[in-house]
Write a protein that holds these residues in place. Structure first.
Motif, PDB file in Angstrom:
ATOM      1  N   GLU A 164       0.836  -1.208   0.000  1.00 43.73           N
ATOM      2  CA  GLU A 164       0.000   0.000   0.000  1.00 43.73           C
ATOM      3  C   GLU A 164       0.867   1.254   0.000  1.00 43.73           C
ATOM      4  OE1 GLU A 164      -3.995  -1.241   2.441  1.00 43.73           O
ATOM      5  OE2 GLU A 164      -2.100  -1.135   3.574  1.00 43.73           O
ATOM      6  N   SER A 165       1.968   1.218   0.700  1.00 44.56           N
ATOM      7  CA  SER A 165       2.865   2.373   0.776  1.00 44.56           C
ATOM      8  C   SER A 165       3.513   2.688  -0.562  1.00 44.56           C
ATOM      9  CB  SER A 165       3.959   2.125   1.814  1.00 44.56           C
ATOM     10  OG  SER A 165       3.411   1.996   3.093  1.00 44.56           O
ATOM     11  N   PHE A 216      13.642  12.182  -4.421  1.00 42.78           N
ATOM     12  CA  PHE A 216      13.733  10.780  -4.816  1.00 42.78           C
ATOM     13  C   PHE A 216      13.859   9.875  -3.602  1.00 42.78           C
ATOM     14  CE2 PHE A 216      15.131  12.854  -8.764  1.00 42.78           C
ATOM     15  CZ  PHE A 216      14.157  12.339  -9.590  1.00 42.78           C
ATOM     16  N   LEU A 217      14.637  10.299  -2.630  1.00 42.37           N
ATOM     17  CA  LEU A 217      14.763   9.559  -1.372  1.00 42.37           C
ATOM     18  C   LEU A 217      14.171  10.390  -0.253  1.00 42.37           C
ATOM     19  CD1 LEU A 217      18.404   8.180  -1.611  1.00 42.37           C
ATOM     20  CD2 LEU A 217      16.300   6.879  -1.823  1.00 42.37           C
ATOM     21  N   ASP A 218      13.773   9.723   0.791  1.00 39.44           N
ATOM     22  CA  ASP A 218      13.204  10.433   1.925  1.00 39.44           C
ATOM     23  C   ASP A 218      14.286  11.238   2.622  1.00 39.44           C
ATOM     24  OD1 ASP A 218      10.981  11.158   3.279  1.00 39.44           O
ATOM     25  OD2 ASP A 218      10.958   9.447   4.620  1.00 39.44           O
ATOM     26  N   ASP A 245      13.021   2.282   4.243  1.00 37.73           N
ATOM     27  CA  ASP A 245      12.473   1.599   5.420  1.00 37.73           C
ATOM     28  C   ASP A 245      13.421   1.802   6.600  1.00 37.73           C
ATOM     29  OD1 ASP A 245      11.365  -0.067   7.306  1.00 37.73           O
ATOM     30  OD2 ASP A 245      11.144  -1.774   5.953  1.00 37.73           O
ATOM     31  N   CYS A 246      13.103   2.792   7.429  1.00 37.18           N
ATOM     32  CA  CYS A 246      13.958   3.144   8.563  1.00 37.18           C
ATOM     33  C   CYS A 246      13.994   2.049   9.626  1.00 37.18           C
ATOM     34  CB  CYS A 246      13.475   4.455   9.184  1.00 37.18           C
ATOM     35  SG  CYS A 246      13.614   5.849   8.063  1.00 37.18           S
ATOM     36  N   LYS A 274      16.469  -0.326   4.039  1.00 39.82           N
ATOM     37  CA  LYS A 274      16.189  -0.958   2.746  1.00 39.82           C
ATOM     38  C   LYS A 274      15.337  -0.013   1.901  1.00 39.82           C
ATOM     39  CE  LYS A 274      14.786  -5.248   0.674  1.00 39.82           C
ATOM     40  NZ  LYS A 274      14.366  -6.612   0.848  1.00 39.82           N
ATOM     41  N   ARG A 275      15.582  -0.012   0.603  1.00 43.71           N
ATOM     42  CA  ARG A 275      14.858   0.873  -0.316  1.00 43.71           C
ATOM     43  C   ARG A 275      13.899   0.080  -1.195  1.00 43.71           C
ATOM     44  NH1 ARG A 275      19.271   3.120   2.109  1.00 43.71           N
ATOM     45  NH2 ARG A 275      19.708   5.247   1.508  1.00 43.71           N
TER      46      ARG A 275
END
Length: 103
Positions: free
Chosen positions: A16-17, A52-54, A72-73, A78-79
């Motif tokens: 969902e994310s 592009f990245l958080d 994914d903190c 992981k990306r």
């Protein structure tokens, strides 16, 4: 820089994310009006997608997410590529020439 944020919702599954259709719509609309502006004679120098990245937001920490690549903190950073990343990549590699030629 243009970008759209979302609140980090820990109740969403990974799948969902990754379905960020609203982000695709956001960039599509910005690019559409950018093209219209160029047609009208505006001297546009670039378009920068944020992000592009958080990233860490100074007043919100990691509660606001802007990324096309989910970080994914909680899982060793992981990306995961979001749907918007696939769309944007396709736009840059395939649609850009058609887009520019139509101006």
């Amino acid at each position: 820089f243009v970008g759209i944020n979302e609140y980090d919702d820990p109740t969403l599954s990974l799948e969902e994310s990754l379905l960020d259709i609203y982000r695709i719509d956001y960039h599509y609309r910005h690019l559409f009006y950018l093209k219209e502006s160029i047609k009208a004679g505006v001297n546009v120098k670039g378009y920068f997608a944020w992000s592009f990245l958080d990233n860490f937001e100074w007043h919100k920490g990691y509660t606001m997410r802007f990324e096309m690549i989910l970080v994914d903190c909680k899982n060793d950073l992981k990306r995961y590529q979001k749907l918007s990343a696939s769309w944007f990549k396709n736009f840059l590699t395939t649609d850009t020439k058609l887009y520019i030629d139509s101006i």
